[in-house]
Motif scaffolding. Structure first.
Motif, PDB file in Angstrom:
ATOM      1  N   ARG A   1      28.258  26.479  46.003  1.00 53.26           N
ATOM      2  CA  ARG A   1      28.994  27.649  45.513  1.00 53.26           C
ATOM      3  C   ARG A   1      28.183  28.925  45.731  1.00 53.26           C
ATOM      4  O   ARG A   1      28.736  29.963  46.094  1.00 53.26           O
ATOM      5  CB  ARG A   1      29.304  27.492  44.023  1.00 53.26           C
ATOM      6  CG  ARG A   1      30.327  26.432  43.689  1.00 53.26           C
ATOM      7  CD  ARG A   1      30.468  26.311  42.179  1.00 53.26           C
ATOM      8  NE  ARG A   1      31.155  27.447  41.590  1.00 53.26           N
ATOM      9  CZ  ARG A   1      31.059  27.811  40.328  1.00 53.26           C
ATOM     10  NH1 ARG A   1      30.275  27.136  39.503  1.00 53.26           N
ATOM     11  NH2 ARG A   1      31.727  28.860  39.867  1.00 53.26           N
TER      12      ARG A   1
ATOM     13  N   PRO B   1      32.838  31.183  43.579  1.00 59.24           N
ATOM     14  CA  PRO B   1      34.190  30.621  43.698  1.00 59.24           C
ATOM     15  C   PRO B   1      34.390  29.455  42.734  1.00 59.24           C
ATOM     16  O   PRO B   1      33.421  28.785  42.345  1.00 59.24           O
ATOM     17  CB  PRO B   1      34.242  30.140  45.157  1.00 59.24           C
ATOM     18  CG  PRO B   1      32.809  29.892  45.528  1.00 59.24           C
ATOM     19  CD  PRO B   1      32.012  30.913  44.772  1.00 59.24           C
ATOM     20  N   ASP B   2      35.631  29.230  42.328  1.00 60.88           N
ATOM     21  CA  ASP B   2      35.939  28.108  41.450  1.00 60.88           C
ATOM     22  C   ASP B   2      35.789  26.790  42.210  1.00 60.88           C
ATOM     23  O   ASP B   2      36.011  26.718  43.416  1.00 60.88           O
ATOM     24  CB  ASP B   2      37.375  28.215  40.921  1.00 60.88           C
ATOM     25  CG  ASP B   2      37.545  29.422  40.012  1.00 60.88           C
ATOM     26  OD1 ASP B   2      36.540  29.807  39.365  1.00 60.88           O
ATOM     27  OD2 ASP B   2      38.662  29.982  39.962  1.00 60.88           O
TER      28      ASP B   2
ATOM     29  N   GLU C   1      40.847  24.614  46.858  1.00 61.47           N
ATOM     30  CA  GLU C   1      40.725  25.745  47.777  1.00 61.47           C
ATOM     31  C   GLU C   1      39.270  25.932  48.221  1.00 61.47           C
ATOM     32  O   GLU C   1      38.983  26.195  49.398  1.00 61.47           O
ATOM     33  CB  GLU C   1      41.247  27.013  47.105  1.00 61.47           C
ATOM     34  CG  GLU C   1      41.228  28.234  48.025  1.00 61.47           C
ATOM     35  CD  GLU C   1      41.783  29.474  47.346  1.00 61.47           C
ATOM     36  OE1 GLU C   1      41.623  30.580  47.912  1.00 61.47           O
ATOM     37  OE2 GLU C   1      42.387  29.329  46.257  1.00 61.47           O
ATOM     38  N   PHE C   2      38.348  25.766  47.279  1.00 64.43           N
ATOM     39  CA  PHE C   2      36.929  25.876  47.626  1.00 64.43           C
ATOM     40  C   PHE C   2      36.511  24.741  48.555  1.00 64.43           C
ATOM     41  O   PHE C   2      35.749  24.943  49.504  1.00 64.43           O
ATOM     42  CB  PHE C   2      36.077  25.846  46.358  1.00 64.43           C
ATOM     43  CG  PHE C   2      34.612  25.760  46.632  1.00 64.43           C
ATOM     44  CD1 PHE C   2      33.910  26.832  47.163  1.00 64.43           C
ATOM     45  CD2 PHE C   2      33.916  24.576  46.386  1.00 64.43           C
ATOM     46  CE1 PHE C   2      32.555  26.745  47.425  1.00 64.43           C
ATOM     47  CE2 PHE C   2      32.560  24.480  46.636  1.00 64.43           C
ATOM     48  CZ  PHE C   2      31.871  25.564  47.164  1.00 64.43           C
TER      49      PHE C   2
END
Length: 497
Positions: free
Chosen positions: A146, A243-244, A248-249
């Motif tokens: 991340r 980002p979460d 999507e990540f």
């Protein structure tokens, strides 16, 4: 040629070598030829001056000295080979007799590897860590990933810990600016404590356009170690946005569609790393267990050279990191005496380990095949980021191939030890080292095959939009899984004072 060997200590000998003068004739002929090329005597072309004239104008003594210097390396090498000695380092040579036409003698004192036999190593047992991958390790690796995809946004507020502040730094000593300790546009993560001490506290609470002055000790440059008055002016304040951890990540950072698929892949990669670490630990501990069974004297000079090499290596690393040895000792919470003792102990262990593996290679009649040497060079070249041909040429030109052969032999000897050692994990399970090696090699080969297939697909799709970015997410996920430190976003890179 007659050679006598006198044992001065268990690790140092004195060779006394007597050579019939006739054996120097090829060296004398060569000396006359070379000197003839250098002298200028009227009526004779260079290289055509006869020996009697060289004796007359240059001197027979100069010719003898040239011949002796030329002969000594070969004669010394023959004496060592005939005496079956394993010599270490360069000898201290002294010509003791040089009677023109009759006798030539010299002595050579040199360190040697002590004579010993490696005992039976069947039945040795070593214990390594369990090959366990925890949920915390998986999440930490995902957190590192991340960080690689974090972004920065400008904040209209004062600096808080964890922010990235873009600052100008001006350092002064006695009112004079220190150029190599001043910088502008320096992007710094507040609270990371990776710059000059005091900067973190000075920045917290400052808004864009505000400044603070503090006293700090410079860590690099001409005035490293000196205290300076440092003024930090904030240009901007930025917040790091992570980002979460969602699907999507996963699609952004890898080739997977869901976060669970990415999480499973990270666990698999970490598991492979843990098993590889098990094998590495097994090799180290197998050698340690073998060394505990052997007591041999070590040459002081060789140990001192190894200590010097290790200290020099540390100095180079600290210099590249912009640290002093005092800083390093402080971080490690060690005194200089404790550090020196640790280095000396490690050096002695390394020298002893080399001796034992060398002797084991002799006892087991191990040798190095050309394919093994080539594989070693290719592996080293990949780690260094150079072409194998370039590294091979460098090793050849700098006479480094004998050292490489020795290193490969030692590795083969250690592999032999590991094959005869029982390896268990902390839970008491016996580890099949060969099976783990095959497993890791198989995964590597499979990964390489997959990458080749992907490369082929990418090549075929070069006319399609976005084809060139197909491999980037996978590379990022793999890097994070290999436990690389959390990197700063691109905007957060800067020069430290």
């Amino acid at each position: 040629m007659k050679t006598d060997v006198e044992e001065l200590t268990p690790t140092r000998v004195k060779l006394t070598v007597e050579v019939p003068f006739d054996e120097l004739k090829p060296n004398l002929d060569k000396a006359y030829k070379e000197i003839s090329q250098q002298v200028r005597i009227k009526g004779f072309r260079p290289g055509k001056v006869p020996a009697p004239l060289i004796d007359k104008y240059v001197g027979r003594g100069a010719v003898l000295q040239e011949a002796v210097n030329d002969a000594l390396p070969g004669l010394y090498g023959r004496a060592v080979e005939e005496s079956e000695l394993f010599v270490l380092g360069q000898p201290d040579v002294e010509v003791t007799e040089l009677e023109d036409g009759t006798q030539f003698a010299f002595t050579a004192e040199v360190d040697i590897r002590p004579k010993f036999e490696v005992p039976d190593y069947d039945g040795l047992e070593v214990v390594v860590d369990d090959a366990e991958v925890t949920d915390e390790q998986v999440e930490e690796t995902l957190g590192n990933l991340r960080e690689r995809f974090a972004s920065l946004t400008t904040a209209e507020r004062a600096v808080e810990e964890g922010d990235f502040a873009t600052v100008d730094l001006v350092a002064r000593i006695d009112g004079e600016e220190v150029a190599d300790a001043s910088t502008s546009g320096y992007s710094y993560e507040v609270g990371s404590k990776t710059s000059v001490e005091g900067l973190d506290d000075a920045l917290i609470g400052l808004a864009a356009g505000e400044e603070a002055t503090f006293t700090g000790t410079l860590t690099g440059g001409e005035h490293a170690g000196e205290e300076a008055e440092i003024t930090a002016t904030v240009q901007s304040v930025k917040i790091k946005n992570l980002p979460d951890l969602d699907d999507e990540f996963a699609q952004l950072a890898s080739e997977f569609d869901t976060i669970e698929e990415l999480r499973d892949d990270v666990r698999t990669r970490l598991g492979r790393q843990v098993k590889a670490q098990q094998l590495s630990d097994a090799r180290d501990k197998a050698l340690e267990a073998l060394l505990e069974k052997i007591d041999i004297p070590l040459p002081d000079k060789v140990v001192d050279e190894e200590i010097g090499r290790r200290n020099q290596q540390l100095e180079q690393q600290l210099q590249m990191a912009g640290m002093t040895k005092e800083d390093y000792l402080k971080d490690e919470e060690k005194s200089a005496e404790e550090f020196d003792t640790e280095v000396a102990d490690a050096a002695r262990l390394a020298v002893k380990g080399g001796f034992v593996l060398d002797q084991l290679a002799v006892q087991e009649e191990l040798n190095v095949e050309n394919e093994e040497l080539s594989e070693y060079v290719v592996t080293q070249a990949m780690q260094m980021g150079v072409q194998p041909q370039q590294l091979a040429q460098y090793l050849t030109e700098n006479n480094q191939l004998p050292a490489i052969v020795s290193e490969v032999l030692r590795s083969k000897a250690l592999n032999l030890v590991v094959e005869h050692v029982t390896v268990k994990d902390e839970s008491g399970n016996v580890i099949d080292v060969e099976a783990v090696q095959r497993e890791l090699s198989g995964e590597t080969a499979e990964a390489e095959s997959t990458e080749e297939a992907e490369d082929t697909e990418d090549t075929a799709a070069t006319d399609q939009a976005g084809a060139e970015t197909a491999e980037a997410p996978e590379d990022a996920a793999e890097t994070a899984a290999e436990e690389s430190p959390a990197g700063e976003p691109d905007e957060a890179q800067g020069k430290s004072s």
